[in-house]
Design a protein around this motif. Structure first.
Motif, PDB file in Angstrom:
ATOM      1  N   THR A 128      -5.630  -4.864  -0.395  1.00 46.21           N
ATOM      2  CA  THR A 128      -4.620  -5.723  -1.016  1.00 46.21           C
ATOM      3  C   THR A 128      -5.196  -6.961  -1.682  1.00 46.21           C
ATOM      4  O   THR A 128      -4.672  -7.410  -2.714  1.00 46.21           O
ATOM      5  CB  THR A 128      -3.579  -6.170   0.023  1.00 46.21           C
ATOM      6  N   LEU A 129      -6.253  -7.519  -1.136  1.00 48.22           N
ATOM      7  CA  LEU A 129      -6.776  -8.786  -1.645  1.00 48.22           C
ATOM      8  C   LEU A 129      -8.074  -8.646  -2.425  1.00 48.22           C
ATOM      9  O   LEU A 129      -8.366  -9.487  -3.278  1.00 48.22           O
ATOM     10  CB  LEU A 129      -7.010  -9.770  -0.482  1.00 48.22           C
ATOM     11  N   PHE A 130      -8.851  -7.612  -2.138  1.00 46.47           N
ATOM     12  CA  PHE A 130     -10.171  -7.522  -2.733  1.00 46.47           C
ATOM     13  C   PHE A 130     -10.334  -6.332  -3.671  1.00 46.47           C
ATOM     14  O   PHE A 130     -11.451  -5.973  -4.050  1.00 46.47           O
ATOM     15  CB  PHE A 130     -11.240  -7.482  -1.632  1.00 46.47           C
ATOM     16  N   GLY A 131      -9.223  -5.716  -4.042  1.00 44.73           N
ATOM     17  CA  GLY A 131      -9.272  -4.671  -5.056  1.00 44.73           C
ATOM     18  C   GLY A 131      -9.904  -3.378  -4.605  1.00 44.73           C
ATOM     19  O   GLY A 131     -10.378  -2.603  -5.441  1.00 44.73           O
ATOM     20  N   GLY A 132      -9.920  -3.122  -3.307  1.00 47.70           N
ATOM     21  CA  GLY A 132     -10.498  -1.885  -2.813  1.00 47.70           C
ATOM     22  C   GLY A 132      -9.706  -0.679  -3.285  1.00 47.70           C
ATOM     23  O   GLY A 132      -8.475  -0.717  -3.370  1.00 47.70           O
ATOM     24  N   PRO A 133     -10.397   0.416  -3.603  1.00 46.61           N
ATOM     25  CA  PRO A 133      -9.703   1.602  -4.098  1.00 46.61           C
ATOM     26  C   PRO A 133      -8.937   2.303  -2.988  1.00 46.61           C
ATOM     27  O   PRO A 133      -9.289   2.193  -1.806  1.00 46.61           O
ATOM     28  CB  PRO A 133     -10.850   2.485  -4.605  1.00 46.61           C
ATOM     29  N   ALA A 134      -7.890   3.012  -3.372  1.00 49.96           N
ATOM     30  CA  ALA A 134      -7.178   3.841  -2.394  1.00 49.96           C
ATOM     31  C   ALA A 134      -8.121   4.916  -1.861  1.00 49.96           C
ATOM     32  O   ALA A 134      -8.934   5.472  -2.617  1.00 49.96           O
ATOM     33  CB  ALA A 134      -5.961   4.484  -3.052  1.00 49.96           C
ATOM     34  N   PHE A 135      -8.018   5.191  -0.577  1.00 48.02           N
ATOM     35  CA  PHE A 135      -8.804   6.254   0.039  1.00 48.02           C
ATOM     36  C   PHE A 135      -7.934   6.805   1.160  1.00 48.02           C
ATOM     37  O   PHE A 135      -7.781   6.189   2.217  1.00 48.02           O
ATOM     38  CB  PHE A 135     -10.132   5.705   0.579  1.00 48.02           C
ATOM     39  N   ALA A 136      -7.300   7.938   0.882  1.00 46.79           N
ATOM     40  CA  ALA A 136      -6.219   8.445   1.733  1.00 46.79           C
ATOM     41  C   ALA A 136      -6.589   8.561   3.211  1.00 46.79           C
ATOM     42  O   ALA A 136      -5.775   8.206   4.080  1.00 46.79           O
ATOM     43  CB  ALA A 136      -5.716   9.786   1.201  1.00 46.79           C
ATOM     44  N   TRP A 147      -9.225  -3.087   6.580  1.00 45.80           N
ATOM     45  CA  TRP A 147      -9.001  -2.161   5.463  1.00 45.80           C
ATOM     46  C   TRP A 147      -7.826  -2.634   4.608  1.00 45.80           C
ATOM     47  O   TRP A 147      -7.881  -2.576   3.363  1.00 45.80           O
ATOM     48  CB  TRP A 147      -8.744  -0.760   6.008  1.00 45.80           C
ATOM     49  N   ILE A 148      -6.765  -3.099   5.238  1.00 43.51           N
ATOM     50  CA  ILE A 148      -5.598  -3.593   4.498  1.00 43.51           C
ATOM     51  C   ILE A 148      -5.985  -4.800   3.645  1.00 43.51           C
ATOM     52  O   ILE A 148      -5.573  -4.915   2.485  1.00 43.51           O
ATOM     53  CB  ILE A 148      -4.460  -3.944   5.483  1.00 43.51           C
ATOM     54  N   ILE A 167       0.876  -1.168   0.000  1.00 39.54           N
ATOM     55  CA  ILE A 167       0.000   0.000   0.000  1.00 39.54           C
ATOM     56  C   ILE A 167       0.913   1.217   0.000  1.00 39.54           C
ATOM     57  O   ILE A 167       1.794   1.334   0.855  1.00 39.54           O
ATOM     58  CB  ILE A 167      -0.920   0.021   1.230  1.00 39.54           C
ATOM     59  N   THR A 168       0.701   2.112  -0.945  1.00 36.21           N
ATOM     60  CA  THR A 168       1.555   3.292  -1.078  1.00 36.21           C
ATOM     61  C   THR A 168       0.733   4.545  -0.830  1.00 36.21           C
ATOM     62  O   THR A 168      -0.378   4.693  -1.353  1.00 36.21           O
ATOM     63  CB  THR A 168       2.179   3.360  -2.484  1.00 36.21           C
ATOM     64  N   SER A 169       1.287   5.454  -0.029  1.00 35.53           N
ATOM     65  CA  SER A 169       0.602   6.708   0.261  1.00 35.53           C
ATOM     66  C   SER A 169       0.865   7.714  -0.852  1.00 35.53           C
ATOM     67  O   SER A 169       1.762   7.537  -1.688  1.00 35.53           O
ATOM     68  CB  SER A 169       1.080   7.284   1.595  1.00 35.53           C
ATOM     69  N   GLU A 170       0.104   8.808  -0.835  1.00 36.29           N
ATOM     70  CA  GLU A 170       0.301   9.850  -1.829  1.00 36.29           C
ATOM     71  C   GLU A 170       1.657  10.536  -1.669  1.00 36.29           C
ATOM     72  O   GLU A 170       2.159  11.150  -2.606  1.00 36.29           O
ATOM     73  CB  GLU A 170      -0.826  10.881  -1.735  1.00 36.29           C
ATOM     74  N   ALA A 171       2.240  10.431  -0.466  1.00 36.66           N
ATOM     75  CA  ALA A 171       3.559  11.018  -0.242  1.00 36.66           C
ATOM     76  C   ALA A 171       4.687  10.087  -0.665  1.00 36.66           C
ATOM     77  O   ALA A 171       5.850  10.460  -0.609  1.00 36.66           O
ATOM     78  CB  ALA A 171       3.714  11.382   1.238  1.00 36.66           C
ATOM     79  N   GLY A 172       4.342   8.854  -1.065  1.00 32.32           N
ATOM     80  CA  GLY A 172       5.357   7.914  -1.515  1.00 32.32           C
ATOM     81  C   GLY A 172       5.795   6.905  -0.481  1.00 32.32           C
ATOM     82  O   GLY A 172       6.584   6.006  -0.787  1.00 32.32           O
ATOM     83  N   ASP A 173       5.324   7.015   0.765  1.00 37.57           N
ATOM     84  CA  ASP A 173       5.625   5.994   1.770  1.00 37.57           C
ATOM     85  C   ASP A 173       4.875   4.713   1.420  1.00 37.57           C
ATOM     86  O   ASP A 173       3.835   4.743   0.747  1.00 37.57           O
ATOM     87  CB  ASP A 173       5.198   6.465   3.160  1.00 37.57           C
ATOM     88  N   MET A 216      -4.791 -11.767   8.938  1.00 43.21           N
ATOM     89  CA  MET A 216      -5.783 -10.684   8.943  1.00 43.21           C
ATOM     90  C   MET A 216      -7.110 -11.154   8.367  1.00 43.21           C
ATOM     91  O   MET A 216      -8.180 -10.826   8.898  1.00 43.21           O
ATOM     92  CB  MET A 216      -5.256  -9.488   8.144  1.00 43.21           C
ATOM     93  N   LEU A 217      -7.061 -11.905   7.264  1.00 40.21           N
ATOM     94  CA  LEU A 217      -8.282 -12.379   6.629  1.00 40.21           C
ATOM     95  C   LEU A 217      -8.995 -13.393   7.512  1.00 40.21           C
ATOM     96  O   LEU A 217     -10.220 -13.344   7.671  1.00 40.21           O
ATOM     97  CB  LEU A 217      -7.963 -12.989   5.265  1.00 40.21           C
TER      98      LEU A 217
END
Length: 252
Positions: free
Chosen positions: A165-173, A160-161, A37-43, A55-56
């Protein structure tokens, strides 16, 4: 013909079985893949398949608890008229979406329409919060109350992770921020700074007693989380003369 209540319960259980089967099919064999998972800042946050499996499995167990515990009642949305946006994220935060009426009743009718893959995260939060209401001492000090809510929101972060990562959820900052803040050890001051309604007046009391930790969170957030309401170049993560830190990568 089955009575309506029995048919409804069988239908819900069939849905759980299908969801569990899909989750197992989507998850790769241990050691074969990493998910980022990548943030908008690049982390970035990197998760091994074995971590995601835990987790699952936990999310499936919590959902089964929600479905099968005869003490528990919960309300789900019939329709979903509510979309959430990054510019006004408050309706997306789990403490605003989920209303725990008492130790065995939760209202999750406000699930966001445009974050359907994240339903399991909100269900995680609902079950964990009911458990807190059921077992916690209502007279605990504020720091203990924050610690309990941190654990509950951490369960939301795991869901959320999995969704991302597994279910194609969109990024939501705004929700990604919860996962990044936890990784940075700043989830508790984040909850206090945001006034998580589940901790009530303890948010302000804890923030006043831990001003340094809240300041550390706010500095971290300003440097890494863009303000979606700010004009280009005016938020903490994207000023023209800033010297940003290299993107970090955390492995779990």
């Amino acid at each position: 013909m089955l009575p309506e209540a029995a048919a409804s319960r069988l239908s819900r259980r069939a849905g759980v079985t299908l969801w569990m089967a899909l989750g197992t099919a989507l998850l790769p064999a241990p050691g074969r893949a990493q998910y980022v998972i990548t943030s908008e800042a690049g982390d970035s946050l990197t998760y091994e398949a074995t971590t995601l499996r835990v987790m699952l499995d936990t999310a499936r167990a919590l959902y089964a608890d929600l479905e099968q515990d005869p003490r528990v009642q919960y309300m789900i949305p019939v329709t979903r008229p509510n979309n959430v946006s990054e510019t006004e994220p408050e309706p997306s935060y789990p403490w605003n979406v989920v209303t725990v009426v008492n130790d065995s009743m939760a209202d999750v009718t406000n699930l966001p329409a445009n974050l359907r893959e994240a339903d399991r995260a909100y269900y995680n939060y609902a079950v964990m919060r009911m458990r807190v209401v059921r077992t916690a001492d209502p007279d605990v000090p504020c720091d203990s109350l924050l610690a309990l809510e941190e654990e509950v929101v951490g369960s939301f972060a795991d869901g959320w992770i999995v969704a991302r990562t597994l279910f194609g959820g969109p990024a939501f900052a705004p929700l990604d921020e919860i996962a990044f803040a936890r990784e940075a050890g700043l989830l508790r001051p984040m909850l206090a700074a945001m006034g998580d309604r589940q901790i009530g007046a303890c948010a302000g009391e804890w923030a006043e007693a831990n001003a340094d930790r809240v300041a550390a969170y706010e500095a971290w957030r300003s440097a890494r989380i863009p303000d979606p309401g700010a004009p280009d170049g005016e938020d903490g993560a994207g000023t023209a003369d800033a010297d940003p830190e290299p993107a970090g990568a955390s492995s779990r």
